[in-house]
Design an enzyme around this catalytic site. Structure first.
Site, PDB file in Angstrom:
ATOM      1  N   HIS A  97       6.655 -10.911  -8.251  1.00  0.00           N
ATOM      2  CA  HIS A  97       7.402  -9.544  -8.037  1.00  0.00           C
ATOM      3  C   HIS A  97       8.401  -9.370  -8.766  1.00  0.00           C
ATOM      4  CE1 HIS A  97       9.309  -5.827  -6.314  1.00  0.00           C
ATOM      5  NE2 HIS A  97       8.007  -5.120  -6.103  1.00  0.00           N
ATOM      6  N   GLU A 169       4.173  -4.141 -14.085  1.00  0.00           N
ATOM      7  CA  GLU A 169       4.753  -3.475 -13.509  1.00  0.00           C
ATOM      8  C   GLU A 169       6.208  -3.531 -13.977  1.00  0.00           C
ATOM      9  OE1 GLU A 169       4.187  -2.820  -8.563  1.00  0.00           O
ATOM     10  OE2 GLU A 169       5.976  -4.529  -9.552  1.00  0.00           O
TER      11      GLU A 169
HETATM   12  P1  PGA Z   1       8.082   1.592  -5.808  1.00  0.00           P
HETATM   13  O1  PGA Z   1       8.103  -0.016  -5.859  1.00  0.00           O
HETATM   14  O2  PGA Z   1       6.987   2.298  -6.029  1.00  0.00           O
HETATM   15  O3  PGA Z   1       8.504   1.787  -4.688  1.00  0.00           O
HETATM   16  O4  PGA Z   1       8.403   1.729  -7.611  1.00  0.00           O
HETATM   17  C1  PGA Z   1       6.744  -0.515  -6.276  1.00  0.00           C
HETATM   18  C2  PGA Z   1       7.204  -2.306  -6.087  1.00  0.00           C
HETATM   19  O5  PGA Z   1       7.827  -2.585  -6.146  1.00  0.00           O
HETATM   20  O6  PGA Z   1       5.942  -2.592  -6.493  1.00  0.00           O
END
Ligand code: PGA
Length: 259
Positions: A97, A169
């Protein structure tokens, strides 16, 4: 042939009591739906995992860790291993992440060791990938993603690849006000799929799920999950309440299970 996936990472939220309450409130919200065609997950903090395993038992929700060490045991103070996550009842583990990369100095070379260890232990890694705002500005998003995939997955074969979930992401979209625009997401998922084909062949690549995360919400969920290469949604804030999670599950079910 790729089973759609919807899940939420709780980050450093929801201790033991809140985890119990979340599971108790979520169960009736999901009971009304036929969700056999979906994989659902929540990723609680480590201390809440055994509670979560018990509380979500008998529901369609699997649990996973948010990180792990690459060794099975040893002198690594403060760390948790893949076999420990399995024993706690985890099916999944989130790796790489952007908050781990940014605040804890993780690199994709280290992440590769973690992916290998997770697969060995029988966990399904949710491997986060994403370009920075600067990468995007420089129009090097696809080359950055390519490098991340090839580094983190170098130890995988065509047999093991489909056990990995790729989570695209974009770093600039996490924790923000808006998700990446659908057309932009479609291009990145296409590039990720192409990287998988290049590295592991068509069959393995087509069997591997690529999900999107970064400011997913009820307002944008349908436009993202409707894209051809988007196999699921990875949600933060919008799914930190059971009602929010159930709403996102319904959006994915309506798009992916409607036939
Ligand atoms: P968010 O977080 O949906 O609050 O932007 C996503 C993540 O950190 O995977």
């Amino acid at each position: 042939m790729r089973k759609p996936l919807v899940g939420t990472g709780w980050k450093m939220n929801h201790g033991i009591a809140e985890t119990e309450g979340y599971a108790r409130r979520l169960a009736p919200l999901l009971a009304a739906e036929d969700l056999r065609g979906l994989d659902l997950f929540v990723l609680p903090p480590f201390v809440s995992l055994t509670t979560a395993a018990r509380a979500f038992a008998g529901t369609p929700v699997a649990i996973g860790g948010q990180n792990m060490h690459w060794e099975a045991s040893g002198a690594w103070t403060g760390e948790v291993s893949a076999p420990m996550l399995r024993e706690a009842g985890c099916r999944f583990v989130e790796l790489a992440h952007s908050e781990r990369l940014e605040h804890f100095g993780e690199t994709y070379e280290l992440v590769r060791l973690k992916v290998d260890a997770a697969i060995r232990a029988g966990l399904e890694p949710i491997l986060c990938l994403g370009e920075s705002a600067e990468d995007r500005r420089m129009e090097q998003s696809d080359s950055v993603l390519h490098e991340q995939v090839m580094t983190a997955l170098a130890g995988q074969t065509a047999q093991t690849l489909p056990r990995v979930v790729l989570a695209y992401e974009p770093r600039w979209a996490i924790g923000g006000a808006e998700a990446a625009p659908p057309a932009y997401v479609a291009r990145r998922h296409g590039a990720l799929r192409a990287a998988l084909i290049e590295g592991w062949g068509e069959a393995a690549a087509m069997a591997t799920r690529i999900i999107y995360g970064g400011s997913v919400s009820p307002a944008n969920g349908a436009s993202l999950i409707g894209l051809p290469d988007v196999d699921g949604l990875f949600i933060g804030r919008a799914a930190w309440t059971p009602e929010g999670f159930a709403a996102m599950v319904r959006i994915v079910a309506a798009e992916k299970l409607r036939d």
